[in-house]
Design a protein around this motif. Structure first.
Motif, PDB file in Angstrom:
ATOM      1  N   SER A  70       0.841  -1.209   0.000  1.00 59.41           N
ATOM      2  CA  SER A  70       0.000   0.000   0.000  1.00 59.41           C
ATOM      3  C   SER A  70       0.874   1.257   0.000  1.00 59.41           C
ATOM      4  CB  SER A  70      -0.976   0.011   1.190  1.00 59.41           C
ATOM      5  OG  SER A  70      -0.320   0.235   2.422  1.00 59.41           O
ATOM      6  N   ASN A  71       1.986   1.205   0.736  1.00 60.18           N
ATOM      7  CA  ASN A  71       2.893   2.372   0.771  1.00 60.18           C
ATOM      8  C   ASN A  71       3.553   2.584  -0.582  1.00 60.18           C
ATOM      9  OD1 ASN A  71       2.456   1.213   3.368  1.00 60.18           O
ATOM     10  ND2 ASN A  71       3.947   2.664   4.195  1.00 60.18           N
ATOM     11  N   MET A  72       3.953   1.458  -1.212  1.00 57.02           N
ATOM     12  CA  MET A  72       4.594   1.581  -2.537  1.00 57.02           C
ATOM     13  C   MET A  72       3.586   2.091  -3.555  1.00 57.02           C
ATOM     14  SD  MET A  72       6.845  -1.843  -2.744  1.00 57.02           S
ATOM     15  CE  MET A  72       6.553  -2.891  -1.367  1.00 57.02           C
ATOM     16  N   ALA A  73       2.354   1.558  -3.502  1.00 55.89           N
ATOM     17  CA  ALA A  73       1.314   1.986  -4.452  1.00 55.89           C
ATOM     18  C   ALA A  73       0.980   3.462  -4.238  1.00 55.89           C
ATOM     19  CB  ALA A  73       0.065   1.118  -4.287  1.00 55.89           C
ATOM     20  N   LEU A  74       1.008   3.895  -2.973  1.00 54.30           N
ATOM     21  CA  LEU A  74       0.725   5.312  -2.677  1.00 54.30           C
ATOM     22  C   LEU A  74       1.737   6.204  -3.392  1.00 54.30           C
ATOM     23  CD1 LEU A  74      -0.942   7.398  -0.958  1.00 54.30           C
ATOM     24  CD2 LEU A  74       0.862   7.199   0.762  1.00 54.30           C
ATOM     25  N   LYS A  75       3.016   5.775  -3.332  1.00 56.89           N
ATOM     26  CA  LYS A  75       4.061   6.580  -3.978  1.00 56.89           C
ATOM     27  C   LYS A  75       3.897   6.588  -5.500  1.00 56.89           C
ATOM     28  CE  LYS A  75       7.284   6.044  -0.202  1.00 56.89           C
ATOM     29  NZ  LYS A  75       7.453   4.784   0.508  1.00 56.89           N
ATOM     30  N   GLY A  76       3.186   5.581  -6.040  1.00 60.12           N
ATOM     31  CA  GLY A  76       2.944   5.520  -7.484  1.00 60.12           C
ATOM     32  C   GLY A  76       1.715   6.310  -7.913  1.00 60.12           C
ATOM     33  N   CYS A  77       1.007   6.905  -6.956  1.00 60.39           N
ATOM     34  CA  CYS A  77      -0.189   7.710  -7.275  1.00 60.39           C
ATOM     35  C   CYS A  77       0.228   9.127  -7.672  1.00 60.39           C
ATOM     36  CB  CYS A  77      -1.101   7.829  -6.056  1.00 60.39           C
ATOM     37  SG  CYS A  77      -2.003   6.332  -5.627  1.00 60.39           S
ATOM     38  N   SER A  78      -0.650   9.818  -8.398  1.00 59.27           N
ATOM     39  CA  SER A  78      -0.401  11.236  -8.709  1.00 59.27           C
ATOM     40  C   SER A  78      -0.327  12.034  -7.404  1.00 59.27           C
ATOM     41  CB  SER A  78      -1.557  11.782  -9.563  1.00 59.27           C
ATOM     42  OG  SER A  78      -2.751  11.771  -8.793  1.00 59.27           O
ATOM     43  N   GLN A  79       0.293  13.211  -7.465  1.00 53.07           N
ATOM     44  CA  GLN A  79       0.409  14.069  -6.271  1.00 53.07           C
ATOM     45  C   GLN A  79      -0.959  14.367  -5.680  1.00 53.07           C
ATOM     46  OE1 GLN A  79       3.017  14.907  -4.488  1.00 53.07           O
ATOM     47  NE2 GLN A  79       4.261  13.692  -5.892  1.00 53.07           N
ATOM     48  N   GLU A  80      -1.926  14.569  -6.572  1.00 53.00           N
ATOM     49  CA  GLU A  80      -3.288  14.910  -6.134  1.00 53.00           C
ATOM     50  C   GLU A  80      -3.893  13.747  -5.331  1.00 53.00           C
ATOM     51  OE1 GLU A  80      -5.829  15.886  -9.443  1.00 53.00           O
ATOM     52  OE2 GLU A  80      -7.582  15.923  -8.119  1.00 53.00           O
ATOM     53  N   LEU A  81      -3.726  12.528  -5.855  1.00 49.82           N
ATOM     54  CA  LEU A  81      -4.274  11.363  -5.137  1.00 49.82           C
ATOM     55  C   LEU A  81      -3.525  11.136  -3.826  1.00 49.82           C
ATOM     56  CD1 LEU A  81      -5.014   8.707  -7.930  1.00 49.82           C
ATOM     57  CD2 LEU A  81      -6.671   9.793  -6.399  1.00 49.82           C
ATOM     58  N   GLN A  82      -2.196  11.286  -3.885  1.00 43.82           N
ATOM     59  CA  GLN A  82      -1.393  11.098  -2.654  1.00 43.82           C
ATOM     60  C   GLN A  82      -1.877  12.029  -1.551  1.00 43.82           C
ATOM     61  OE1 GLN A  82       2.895  10.833  -2.756  1.00 43.82           O
ATOM     62  NE2 GLN A  82       2.885  10.099  -4.865  1.00 43.82           N
ATOM     63  N   GLN A  83      -2.148  13.267  -1.955  1.00 44.82           N
ATOM     64  CA  GLN A  83      -2.608  14.270  -0.987  1.00 44.82           C
ATOM     65  C   GLN A  83      -3.942  13.842  -0.365  1.00 44.82           C
ATOM     66  OE1 GLN A  83      -2.902  18.038  -2.904  1.00 44.82           O
ATOM     67  NE2 GLN A  83      -2.186  19.164  -1.132  1.00 44.82           N
ATOM     68  N   LYS A  84      -4.825  13.329  -1.206  1.00 41.23           N
ATOM     69  CA  LYS A  84      -6.137  12.870  -0.712  1.00 41.23           C
ATOM     70  C   LYS A  84      -5.969  11.693   0.254  1.00 41.23           C
ATOM     71  CE  LYS A  84      -8.933  14.425  -4.582  1.00 41.23           C
ATOM     72  NZ  LYS A  84      -9.574  14.099  -5.846  1.00 41.23           N
ATOM     73  N   PHE A  85      -5.111  10.730  -0.129  1.00 43.41           N
ATOM     74  CA  PHE A  85      -4.970   9.528   0.696  1.00 43.41           C
ATOM     75  C   PHE A  85      -4.215   9.800   2.004  1.00 43.41           C
ATOM     76  CE2 PHE A  85      -5.480   7.090  -3.445  1.00 43.41           C
ATOM     77  CZ  PHE A  85      -6.784   6.737  -3.166  1.00 43.41           C
ATOM     78  N   ARG A  86      -3.420  10.890   2.009  1.00 46.29           N
ATOM     79  CA  ARG A  86      -2.691  11.216   3.240  1.00 46.29           C
ATOM     80  C   ARG A  86      -3.471  12.201   4.120  1.00 46.29           C
ATOM     81  NH1 ARG A  86       2.404  11.322  -0.018  1.00 46.29           N
ATOM     82  NH2 ARG A  86       3.504   9.407   0.545  1.00 46.29           N
TER      83      ARG A  86
END
Ligand code: NAP
Length: 276
Positions: free
Chosen positions: A142-158
């Motif tokens: 999940s952490n690796m996949a998070l880093k593979g998300c766009s900045q916008e998605l990363q921001q939402k998930f964090r």
């Protein structure tokens, strides 16, 4: 109604779930429920424990089936008046070389790993007793996949304010995007399992926040974790950890002592809180 404490582990007829039940039978002061979607496989696993001198109870549970989840909920409510320990372990993963179309893999994987786990939480979290412990088995993936998300998605998930509805909307969008073959353009990584486990980790963070808001005085601790890379049918024989070693972190979180005030709402690996 029984006043004996009760622990429930989903998807525990084999693999890490079975090893979690095995450890809880030795360490948890109360009744331990091994659950499985297939009663035959479940009873067989209970019999295997019996041969080791361990006693687990069995209850059927298919996390893809709301009726099955509700039957377990009603049983726990009636027999125990709630639940003390809940380990959401059940999960699936397509093999790397599986040729099933990616959109199908996405729908099937998210259905169990995210939506099924969420349904179990929706039905069982209200039953968790004060000082209860909830463990959602996610993955370092999940952490690796998070880093593979766009900045916008990363921001939402964090985000510390994302709601469960918003998370459900995002998980649904991923499945829809794969059907239209636009998921990469929309900022998603190319891993259905990884996205499903982002869902499990973020769901855990949201649920912990909700517990803080609504049931602060109940001292419930809820966390997501990674068991490590473990030799099971899912991960294959080359993984370095035995199922017993894989069970260590989930069991540690399931048995956090009553005077512990953390970890809570964290992602934990090797018994250590990780940054998300
Ligand atoms: P496993 O050996 O394949 O076991 C998975 C268990 O989940 C089985 O008991 C399976 O039941 C059950 N299950 C699947 N779908 C279910 C459903 N709809 N309802 C109820 N039970 C269901 O896999 P594992 O390696 O032990 O994985 C356990 C958990 O750890 C999963 O959440 C996995 O994603 C996570 N994890 C594993 C690794 C690893 O390296 N192994 C690493 C990180 C995270 P059946 O026997 O009926 O299929």
């Amino acid at each position: 109604m029984s006043s004996v404490p009760v622990a429930v582990v989903t998807g525990s007829n084999k693999g890490i779930g079975f090893a979690i039940v095995q450890a809880l039978c030795k360490q948890f002061q109360g009744d331990v429920y091994l659950t499985a979607r297939d009663p035959g496989r479940g009873q067989e696993a209970v019999a295997k424990l019996q041969q080791e001198g361990l006693h687990a109870f069995f209850h059927q549970l298919d996390i893809d089936d709301l009726q099955s989840i509700r039957a377990l909920r009603d049983f726990l409510k009636e027999k125990y008046g709630g639940v003390n320990v809940l380990v959401n372990n059940a999960g699936i993963a397509f093999k790397v070389h599986d040729t099933t179309p990616f959109a199908v893999q996405a729908e099937v994987t998210l259905k169990t790993n995210f939506f099924g786990t969420r349904n179990v939480c929706t039905e069982l979290l209200p039953l968790v007793k004060p000082y209860g412990r909830v463990v959602n088995v996610s993955s370092m993936v999940s952490n690796m996949a998070l880093k593979g998300c766009s900045q916008e998605l990363q921001q939402k998930f964090r985000s510390d304010t994302i709601t469960e509805d918003e998370l459900v909307e995002l998980m649904t969008k991923f499945v829809e995007d794969t059907k239209k073959s636009v998921h990469e353009k929309e900022g998603w990584p190319n891993t259905a399992y990884g996205v499903s486990k982002i869902g499990v980790t973020v769901l855990s963070r949201i649920q912990a926040r909700m517990l803080n808001e609504k049931r602060k005085g109940d001292h419930i601790l809820l966390n997501a974790c990674c068991p490590g890379w473990v030799r099971t049918d899912m991960a294959g024989p080359k993984a370095p950890k035995s199922p017993e070693e894989g069970a260590e972190t989930p069991v540690y979180l399931a048995l956090l002592p009553s005077d512990a005030d953390g970890p809570h709402g964290q992602f934990v690996s090797n018994k250590t809180v990780q940054t998300w």
